[in-house]
Write an enzyme that holds these catalytic residues in place. Structure first.
Site, PDB file in Angstrom:
ATOM      1  N   GLU A   5      -2.094   8.188   8.848  1.00 58.54           N
ATOM      2  CA  GLU A   5      -0.650   7.904   8.874  1.00 58.54           C
ATOM      3  C   GLU A   5      -0.023   8.397  10.181  1.00 58.54           C
ATOM      4  O   GLU A   5       0.943   7.825  10.666  1.00 58.54           O
ATOM      5  CB  GLU A   5       0.065   8.573   7.690  1.00 58.54           C
ATOM      6  CG  GLU A   5      -0.141   7.875   6.361  1.00 58.54           C
ATOM      7  CD  GLU A   5       0.505   6.493   6.268  1.00 58.54           C
ATOM      8  OE1 GLU A   5       1.631   6.319   6.758  1.00 58.54           O
ATOM      9  OE2 GLU A   5      -0.134   5.585   5.696  1.00 58.54           O
TER      10      GLU A   5
ATOM     11  N   HIS B  35      -7.067   2.904   3.979  1.00 57.76           N
ATOM     12  CA  HIS B  35      -6.786   3.601   5.238  1.00 57.76           C
ATOM     13  C   HIS B  35      -8.053   3.767   6.087  1.00 57.76           C
ATOM     14  O   HIS B  35      -7.974   3.841   7.314  1.00 57.76           O
ATOM     15  CB  HIS B  35      -6.217   5.005   4.959  1.00 57.76           C
ATOM     16  CG  HIS B  35      -4.760   5.040   4.619  1.00 57.76           C
ATOM     17  ND1 HIS B  35      -4.264   4.612   3.419  1.00 57.76           N
ATOM     18  CD2 HIS B  35      -3.684   5.468   5.345  1.00 57.76           C
ATOM     19  CE1 HIS B  35      -2.936   4.778   3.410  1.00 57.76           C
ATOM     20  NE2 HIS B  35      -2.567   5.297   4.569  1.00 57.76           N
TER      21      HIS B  35
ATOM     22  N   ASP C 267       0.869  -1.180   0.000  1.00 62.39           N
ATOM     23  CA  ASP C 267       0.000   0.000   0.000  1.00 62.39           C
ATOM     24  C   ASP C 267       0.904   1.227   0.000  1.00 62.39           C
ATOM     25  O   ASP C 267       2.119   1.114   0.206  1.00 62.39           O
ATOM     26  CB  ASP C 267      -0.879  -0.008   1.272  1.00 62.39           C
ATOM     27  CG  ASP C 267      -1.781   1.224   1.367  1.00 62.39           C
ATOM     28  OD1 ASP C 267      -2.393   1.593   0.350  1.00 62.39           O
ATOM     29  OD2 ASP C 267      -1.868   1.824   2.458  1.00 62.39           O
ATOM     30  N   SER C 268       0.310   2.398  -0.187  1.00 62.90           N
ATOM     31  CA  SER C 268       1.073   3.641  -0.072  1.00 62.90           C
ATOM     32  C   SER C 268       1.537   3.867   1.363  1.00 62.90           C
ATOM     33  O   SER C 268       2.430   4.674   1.599  1.00 62.90           O
ATOM     34  CB  SER C 268       0.195   4.813  -0.485  1.00 62.90           C
ATOM     35  OG  SER C 268      -0.918   4.902   0.387  1.00 62.90           O
TER      36      SER C 268
ATOM     37  N   CYS D 210     -10.996   3.128   0.294  1.00 65.49           N
ATOM     38  CA  CYS D 210      -9.590   3.456   0.533  1.00 65.49           C
ATOM     39  C   CYS D 210      -9.208   2.626   1.744  1.00 65.49           C
ATOM     40  O   CYS D 210      -9.917   2.637   2.763  1.00 65.49           O
ATOM     41  CB  CYS D 210      -9.420   4.940   0.841  1.00 65.49           C
ATOM     42  SG  CYS D 210      -7.768   5.345   1.478  1.00 65.49           S
TER      43      CYS D 210
ATOM     44  N   CYS E 184      -4.435  -1.495  -1.808  1.00 61.48           N
ATOM     45  CA  CYS E 184      -4.557  -0.058  -1.986  1.00 61.48           C
ATOM     46  C   CYS E 184      -5.519   0.181  -3.145  1.00 61.48           C
ATOM     47  O   CYS E 184      -5.255  -0.285  -4.262  1.00 61.48           O
ATOM     48  CB  CYS E 184      -3.169   0.505  -2.312  1.00 61.48           C
ATOM     49  SG  CYS E 184      -3.154   2.263  -2.681  1.00 61.48           S
TER      50      CYS E 184
HETATM   51  N1  DGL Z   1      -4.703   3.316   1.061  1.00 59.04           N
HETATM   52  C1  DGL Z   1      -4.854   3.859  -0.213  1.00 59.04           C
HETATM   53  C2  DGL Z   1      -6.108   3.467  -0.924  1.00 59.04           C
HETATM   54  O1  DGL Z   1      -6.630   2.428  -0.647  1.00 59.04           O
HETATM   55  C3  DGL Z   1      -4.287   5.132  -0.650  1.00 59.04           C
HETATM   56  C4  DGL Z   1      -4.240   6.326   0.176  1.00 59.04           C
HETATM   57  C5  DGL Z   1      -3.296   7.323  -0.455  1.00 59.04           C
HETATM   58  O2  DGL Z   1      -2.109   7.070  -0.431  1.00 59.04           O
HETATM   59  O3  DGL Z   1      -3.784   8.339  -0.959  1.00 59.04           O
HETATM   60  O4  DGL Z   1      -6.581   4.146  -1.788  1.00 59.04           O
END
Ligand code: DGL
Length: 274
Positions: free
Chosen positions: A154, A188, A12-13, A186, A75
């Site tokens: 984060e 997160h 993931d990011s 997302c 992600c």
């Molecule tokens: N966790 C990510 C997603 O599912 C990306 C969040 C990001 O880096 O903008 O989209």
């Protein structure tokens, strides 16, 4: 052909992928897993698709070098920007990606109005357009990018004033339009489900796709005879950011402790151990 004890690669990011990892650990505790969070580049959401494709290919190469038998793109943004490209670039590799959960939302909504929370890139991608076309039907989808929320998560801020403010300004207008379902597109965002539930109340269903993604990974492995049946899977964690910071978030986000090692980028397509 990788052995069944080879790890599953997950990326993931940033820490968002831990919501998927958590579901995978619950479902497949015997699997070895290599996880990479690209904290050097988080957030991916506002970035160009071509850049996210380069990062995703670089991360995939690293995970394959670690012996990954399957790669979970944990992600939504990287799935939107890069999944097709990854499948073309690495045709021998099995990938599981994230797809916005519009289908289960459209199947169960009673008011016919559904909120979707995701990053700008996810909303711009062909994958979102395709799930909307295939599954939304007559359902009205209200979208919001929750700007700044990924960065709050984060930092480990899951319920502070700013985090609440971002979610309230996304969800209050949706509630006024009578949503009965919120899709978290997302990875997160599942970490703020308790706060989302406080805001939307008990009658609104919040969909976290992580358990279905974990099941899909299990199905794929099972079909290819790649499930690890020996006991005691281990997780190896890597970040391109600050290892100590990610380590400190693990108990809260993953419910486990562990060491995190740092990797560095050489340009935008190659990761190495410093
Ligand atoms: N966790 C990510 C997603 O599912 C990306 C969040 C990001 O880096 O903008 O989209």
């Amino acid at each position: 052909m990788p052995d069944s004890t080879n790890p599953i690669g997950v990326f993931d990011s940033g820490v968002g992928g831990l919501s998927v990892l958590r579901a995978m650990r619950a479902l497949m505790p015997s699997e070895n897993i290599v996880f990479f969070g690209d904290q050097a580049h988080v957030p991916y959401g506002p970035r160009e698709m071509s850049q996210i494709r380069d990062f995703s290919a670089g991360i995939t190469r690293f995970l394959l070098d670690e012996g990954a038998k399957l790669i979970v793109v944990a992600c939504n943004t990287a799935s939107a920007a890069a999944l097709t490209h990854l499948r073309e670039t690495f045709p021998q590799v099995k990938f599981v990606g994230m797809e916005p959960a519009v289908k289960p939302a459209a199947e169960t909504t009673r008011t016919g109005v559904v909120g979707v929370l995701a990053t700008p890139t996810t909303f711009q991608g062909a994958l979102y357009a395709s799930v909307v076309e295939r599954f939304a039907g007559e359902v009205t989808l209200l979208t919001n990018t929750c700007d700044g929320l990924v960065q709050q998560i984060e930092r480990g801020d899951l319920d502070g004033a700013r985090t609440r403010e971002i979610l309230e300004s996304a969800l209050h207008p949706m509630l006024e339009k009578n949503i009965d379902t919120v899709v978290l597109a997302c990875t997160h965002f599942p970490f703020v489900i308790p706060l989302i539930e406080q805001i939307v109340g008990r009658d609104v269903r919040v969909i976290d796709p992580a358990p279905s993604v974990a099941k899909q990974a299990q199905r794929l492995l099972d079909a290819g005879g790649g499930l690890n049946l020996s006991a005691g899977g281990k997780v190896q964690m890597f970040t391109s950011g600050e290892a100590a910071k990610v380590e400190s978030l693990l108990p809260k986000l993953l419910g486990e402790t562990g060491a995190v090692s740092r990797l560095e980028w050489d340009g935008e397509t190659r990761l190495f151990r410093p």
